[in-house]
Write a protein that holds these residues in place. Structure first.
Motif, mmCIF file in Angstrom:
data_model
loop_
_atom_site.group_PDB
_atom_site.id
_atom_site.type_symbol
_atom_site.label_atom_id
_atom_site.label_comp_id
_atom_site.label_asym_id
_atom_site.label_seq_id
_atom_site.Cartn_x
_atom_site.Cartn_y
_atom_site.Cartn_z
ATOM 1 N N ALA A 66 -3.435 -7.653 8.645
ATOM 2 C CA ALA A 66 -3.139 -6.221 8.605
ATOM 3 C C ALA A 66 -3.144 -5.689 7.170
ATOM 4 O O ALA A 66 -3.559 -4.566 6.915
ATOM 5 C CB ALA A 66 -1.783 -5.939 9.245
ATOM 6 N N LYS A 67 -2.675 -6.505 6.230
ATOM 7 C CA LYS A 67 -2.577 -6.061 4.836
ATOM 8 C C LYS A 67 -3.850 -6.313 4.043
ATOM 9 O O LYS A 67 -4.009 -5.789 2.941
ATOM 10 C CB LYS A 67 -1.449 -6.819 4.116
ATOM 11 C CG LYS A 67 -0.068 -6.280 4.349
ATOM 12 C CD LYS A 67 0.945 -6.987 3.444
ATOM 13 C CE LYS A 67 0.619 -6.942 1.971
ATOM 14 N NZ LYS A 67 1.568 -6.247 1.124
ATOM 15 N N GLY A 68 -4.729 -7.181 4.568
ATOM 16 C CA GLY A 68 -5.868 -7.618 3.771
ATOM 17 C C GLY A 68 -5.389 -8.477 2.626
ATOM 18 O O GLY A 68 -5.903 -8.414 1.508
ATOM 19 N N ARG A 69 -4.365 -9.329 2.907
ATOM 20 C CA ARG A 69 -3.743 -10.115 1.844
ATOM 21 C C ARG A 69 -4.329 -11.521 1.817
ATOM 22 O O ARG A 69 -4.497 -12.152 2.871
ATOM 23 C CB ARG A 69 -2.242 -10.185 2.116
ATOM 24 C CG ARG A 69 -1.408 -10.988 1.116
ATOM 25 C CD ARG A 69 0.043 -10.926 1.570
ATOM 26 N NE ARG A 69 0.973 -11.729 0.799
ATOM 27 C CZ ARG A 69 1.931 -11.220 0.024
ATOM 28 N NH1 ARG A 69 2.036 -9.920 -0.113
ATOM 29 N NH2 ARG A 69 2.772 -12.011 -0.600
ATOM 30 N N PRO A 70 -4.641 -12.055 0.609
ATOM 31 C CA PRO A 70 -5.141 -13.431 0.525
ATOM 32 C C PRO A 70 -4.117 -14.388 1.123
ATOM 33 O O PRO A 70 -2.914 -14.238 0.893
ATOM 34 C CB PRO A 70 -5.279 -13.674 -0.977
ATOM 35 C CG PRO A 70 -5.265 -12.318 -1.617
ATOM 36 C CD PRO A 70 -4.494 -11.425 -0.708
ATOM 37 N N PRO B 122 6.222 -9.131 3.576
ATOM 38 C CA PRO B 122 5.748 -8.650 2.283
ATOM 39 C C PRO B 122 5.897 -7.134 2.243
ATOM 40 O O PRO B 122 6.254 -6.531 3.273
ATOM 41 C CB PRO B 122 4.264 -9.036 2.297
ATOM 42 C CG PRO B 122 3.882 -8.956 3.739
ATOM 43 C CD PRO B 122 5.128 -9.329 4.526
ATOM 44 N N SER B 123 5.657 -6.540 1.122
ATOM 45 C CA SER B 123 5.696 -5.084 1.044
ATOM 46 C C SER B 123 4.671 -4.503 2.030
ATOM 47 O O SER B 123 3.609 -5.078 2.245
ATOM 48 C CB SER B 123 5.408 -4.641 -0.380
ATOM 49 O OG SER B 123 4.271 -5.307 -0.884
ATOM 50 N N ALA B 124 5.027 -3.347 2.620
ATOM 51 C CA ALA B 124 4.244 -2.810 3.734
ATOM 52 C C ALA B 124 3.113 -1.899 3.270
ATOM 53 O O ALA B 124 2.925 -0.798 3.785
ATOM 54 C CB ALA B 124 5.179 -2.065 4.692
ATOM 55 N N ASN B 125 2.366 -2.386 2.282
ATOM 56 C CA ASN B 125 1.212 -1.643 1.784
ATOM 57 C C ASN B 125 -0.046 -2.456 2.058
ATOM 58 O O ASN B 125 0.032 -3.659 2.302
ATOM 59 C CB ASN B 125 1.351 -1.446 0.268
ATOM 60 C CG ASN B 125 1.657 -2.757 -0.445
ATOM 61 O OD1 ASN B 125 2.771 -3.255 -0.375
ATOM 62 N ND2 ASN B 125 0.657 -3.321 -1.100
ATOM 63 N N LEU B 126 -1.208 -1.809 1.984
ATOM 64 C CA LEU B 126 -2.446 -2.574 1.979
ATOM 65 C C LEU B 126 -2.488 -3.331 0.661
ATOM 66 O O LEU B 126 -2.007 -2.838 -0.362
ATOM 67 C CB LEU B 126 -3.651 -1.638 2.090
ATOM 68 C CG LEU B 126 -3.774 -0.904 3.437
ATOM 69 C CD1 LEU B 126 -4.935 0.076 3.412
ATOM 70 C CD2 LEU B 126 -3.933 -1.898 4.586
ATOM 71 N N PRO C 203 -0.008 0.469 -4.285
ATOM 72 C CA PRO C 203 1.412 0.470 -4.669
ATOM 73 C C PRO C 203 2.313 0.212 -3.461
ATOM 74 O O PRO C 203 1.975 0.613 -2.345
ATOM 75 C CB PRO C 203 1.639 1.892 -5.198
ATOM 76 C CG PRO C 203 0.282 2.446 -5.477
ATOM 77 C CD PRO C 203 -0.675 1.739 -4.575
ATOM 78 N N SER C 204 3.423 -0.449 -3.676
ATOM 79 C CA SER C 204 4.365 -0.702 -2.586
ATOM 80 C C SER C 204 4.932 0.617 -2.063
ATOM 81 O O SER C 204 5.128 1.556 -2.816
ATOM 82 C CB SER C 204 5.516 -1.581 -3.077
ATOM 83 O OG SER C 204 5.045 -2.864 -3.359
ATOM 84 N N PRO C 205 5.191 0.670 -0.743
ATOM 85 C CA PRO C 205 5.661 1.913 -0.145
ATOM 86 C C PRO C 205 7.174 2.101 -0.292
ATOM 87 O O PRO C 205 7.943 1.213 0.070
ATOM 88 C CB PRO C 205 5.288 1.746 1.327
ATOM 89 C CG PRO C 205 5.219 0.275 1.547
ATOM 90 C CD PRO C 205 4.966 -0.393 0.241
ATOM 91 N N VAL D 245 11.647 -0.563 -6.440
ATOM 92 C CA VAL D 245 10.733 -1.663 -6.792
ATOM 93 C C VAL D 245 11.166 -2.894 -6.001
ATOM 94 O O VAL D 245 12.314 -3.002 -5.573
ATOM 95 C CB VAL D 245 10.714 -1.996 -8.303
ATOM 96 C CG1 VAL D 245 10.085 -0.867 -9.100
ATOM 97 C CG2 VAL D 245 12.103 -2.324 -8.818
ATOM 98 N N GLU D 246 10.235 -3.840 -5.816
ATOM 99 C CA GLU D 246 10.509 -5.004 -5.001
ATOM 100 C C GLU D 246 11.586 -5.879 -5.636
ATOM 101 O O GLU D 246 11.869 -5.785 -6.836
ATOM 102 C CB GLU D 246 9.244 -5.846 -4.795
ATOM 103 C CG GLU D 246 8.044 -5.080 -4.304
ATOM 104 C CD GLU D 246 7.253 -4.455 -5.439
ATOM 105 O OE1 GLU D 246 7.828 -4.258 -6.529
ATOM 106 O OE2 GLU D 246 6.072 -4.159 -5.236
ATOM 107 N N SER D 247 12.126 -6.787 -4.822
ATOM 108 C CA SER D 247 13.251 -7.619 -5.247
ATOM 109 C C SER D 247 12.910 -8.486 -6.463
ATOM 110 O O SER D 247 11.750 -8.798 -6.722
ATOM 111 C CB SER D 247 13.664 -8.535 -4.092
ATOM 112 O OG SER D 247 12.597 -9.382 -3.743
HETATM 113 MG MG MG Z 1 3.738 -6.668 -2.469
#
Ligand code: MG
Ligand code: TXA
Length: 541
Positions: free
Chosen positions: A53-57, A140-144, A148-150, A177-179
């Motif tokens: 869904a994210k296109g994440r490696p 993970p963060s809910a962005n593509l 940028p993270s949402p 910003v993320e944890s």
């Molecule tokens: Mg992220």
């Protein structure tokens, strides 16, 4: 795919989210940092859908979210003392801890590593969803990937509508910003990603904590990433972003003069900018910058911006997280328009500012002493004397020369008179100080400092690219003033009490030294000064 929109204000929607997750589906959920895209962390097939869904490696591991620290032990090999201390201090909250994983964590979740990242979020909705799902959630963060993270529900809808089972609206994220990501799987605990829990907070609990080089610098080709996420291009808006490393005034001048891009500025800059601008928080409040940064980056995209000049954030406290994200959004492009630093040096009376000034001189910095400038005859030229005599009476002049004692008596008689004195002398002192700095530059100095006890109160920090604050415990300051200035204890105490608060200094400091008994000023300043000197050699590190 049909994407269900849920809200944490609707009774039943949390249970609905939990049910989807239990069935192996994907739900975007709010947390206090950024929105996360959640799946059952113990189900490899469910987790695979996140990557799609994210296109994440698929070698970039996910963070496992639990609703209570008591859920940690089954996920890891063992819970060391350090992890217990961290959990007690910072959970629930924006800290992720990495430990050797147990067999319950599938390969998909850990990205093939033998460690796992775990965090217990403080957002009540996030925890309620974990409880409703009855399993830990990989999120993970809910962005593509690469976006940028949402931090708002709107961002999540933009990136994930049609790609996941449901989106759960929980309003805006607090931290923004993320944890903070910290690994305990190294001999010394190591910060892999700065966030809402700061480095000094971690050090207060653990003692020694290393900072992974990738936090601040571009990874060199062939270097192995301690955190796989760091090797990927991250947080990039479509616009080309350049960080301008300059004093606040120079930032505004530079951006106005270029005129070919937007300003990604601080609120305080906005009134002075002649180009379109988006503010990311206040210059004096790193938490507000963290809260606003990703939204501002999204804003650049929405406005179709091609080029943006970002104001330089402080790297202290939460500011380190802000800088870490911004430098990636800028693909590590930093420019220092004048190729030099002006370091403002200040702090309360008796804290040991002059010791710091000497350390700077010894390292080859040109230090302009503002106290000396304030008394310089060059400030009190004819027009200045005429204005003083009109404002405070002809008695302040004797034989055409300034009678300082008389001026002090009259100008310090009331708040109003004091303000008037400032109005007359301050612009001239500023002009004179600037002239001294310019002369230093003309002589080839690239490291200049302005030593001024009231740097911040007088707004002189607007011409400084960095601020160094020297502080000391109150008793030590009192002892120093008594020794040095021959005041009565009452007068000394009154002087101390007239100084700005420690919080005021801290909010404006790029570097803060606590000069207690036994502090080695040279050693304390070395890391900070080395960093500045390196930046001058190579601004885009
Ligand atoms: Mg992220
Ligand atoms: O605030 C947050 O942490 C958000 C919210 C949703 O909780 N989540 C988040 O996840 O930012 P993500 O996947 O965007 O970032 C996780 C980072 C990545 O850089 C990843 O490489 C790193 O943590 N990471 C995860 N597990 C790791 C591990 N076992 N070893 C090293 N790095 C790890």
């Amino acid at each position: 795919m049909e994407t269900l929109v849920l809200s944490d204000r609707c009774p039943g929607d949390i249970q609905a989210a939990g049910a989807i997750l239990r069935r192996g589906g994907l739900v975007a959920i709010p947390t206090e940092t950024v929105y996360g895209l959640a799946a059952n962390a113990l189900d490899g097939e469910a987790v695979k859908k996140i990557y799609r869904a994210k296109g994440r490696p698929s070698d970039n591991p996910l963070i496992v979210h639990i609703s209570d620290p008591a859920q940690l032990p089954p996920l890891v090999q063992e819970v060391p003392e350090s992890a217990k201390k961290l959990a007690a201090a910072f959970w629930p909250g924006p800290l992720t801890i990495i430990l050797p994983k147990s067999d319950r964590i599938p390969r998909e979740t850990s990205g093939g590593l033998d460690t796992v990242a775990v965090r217990c979020p403080s957002h009540p909705t996030a925890r309620a969803v974990i409880d409703a799902a009855e399993v830990p959630l990989a999120a993970p963060s809910a962005n593509l990937s690469g976006r940028p993270s949402p931090t708002t529900f709107h961002h999540v809808q933009e990136d994930l509508t049609g790609r996941v089972d449901a989106l759960l609206d929980g309003g805006d994220c607090d931290v923004g910003v993320e944890s903070t990501v910290l690994t305990l799987a190294t001999p010394v605990p190591r910060l892999l990603r700065p966030g809402g829990v700061t480095l000094s907070q971690l050090r207060n609990v653990l003692g020694e904590v290393e900072v992974d080089p990738a936090v601040l610098h571009r990874m060199k080709a062939g270097q192995r990433a301690a955190s796989p996420g760091m090797k990927y291009k991250h947080y990039s808006p479509k616009a080309e972003v350049v960080i301008v490393d300059a004093a606040p005034q120079e930032y505004v001048e530079y951006v106005n003069q270029r005129g070919d891009g937007w300003a990604l500025c601080f609120e305080e800059d906005a009134p002075f900018l002649q180009v379109p601008a988006l503010a990311y928080g206040s210059r004096y409040d790193s938490a507000s910058q963290a809260h606003r940064l990703f939204e501002a980056l999204h804003g650049l995209d929405e406005a179709g911006v091609v080029k943006a000049y970002a104001a330089m954030p402080r790297k202290r406290g939460v500011g380190l997280a802000v800088y870490n994200r911004l430098i990636r959004a800028a693909a590590f492009q930093v420019i220092n328009p004048k190729g030099r630093h002006i370091l403002g040096l200040t702090g309360p009376t008796g804290a040991g500012k002059s010791t710091a000034a000497q350390v700077l001189r010894d390292r080859g910095w040109l230090v302009v002493d503002c106290d000396q400038a304030t008394r310089s005859p060059l400030v009190y030229d004819g027009p200045c004397l005429a204005e003083l005599s009109t404002a405070f009476g002809p008695q302040v002049l004797r034989d055409g020369m300034l009678d300082r004692a008389e001026l002090a008596r009259r100008a310090f008689s009331s708040e109003e008179a004091r303000t008037r004195l400032g109005e007359i002398t301050f612009p001239r002192i500023l002009r004179y100080v600037r002239k001294l700095l310019e002369e230093g530059e003309a002589q080839g100095y690239r490291q200049l400092a302005l030593d001024a006890p009231t740097l911040l109160e007088a707004g002189l920090d607007s011409i400084c690219s960095r601020v160094l604050v020297v502080n000391a415990p109150k008793e030590d300051r009192l002892a120093r003033i008594l020794r040095r200035d021959g005041l009565t204890p009452e007068a000394a105490l009154r002087r101390l009490e007239a100084q700005p608060s420690p919080e005021f200094y801290a909010s404006r400091a790029d570097f803060l030294v606590e000069n207690g008994p036994g502090t080695d000023m040279k050693a304390a300043l070395a890391p900070f000064l080395e960093e500045l000197e390196q930046e001058l050699e190579n601004p885009s590190l």
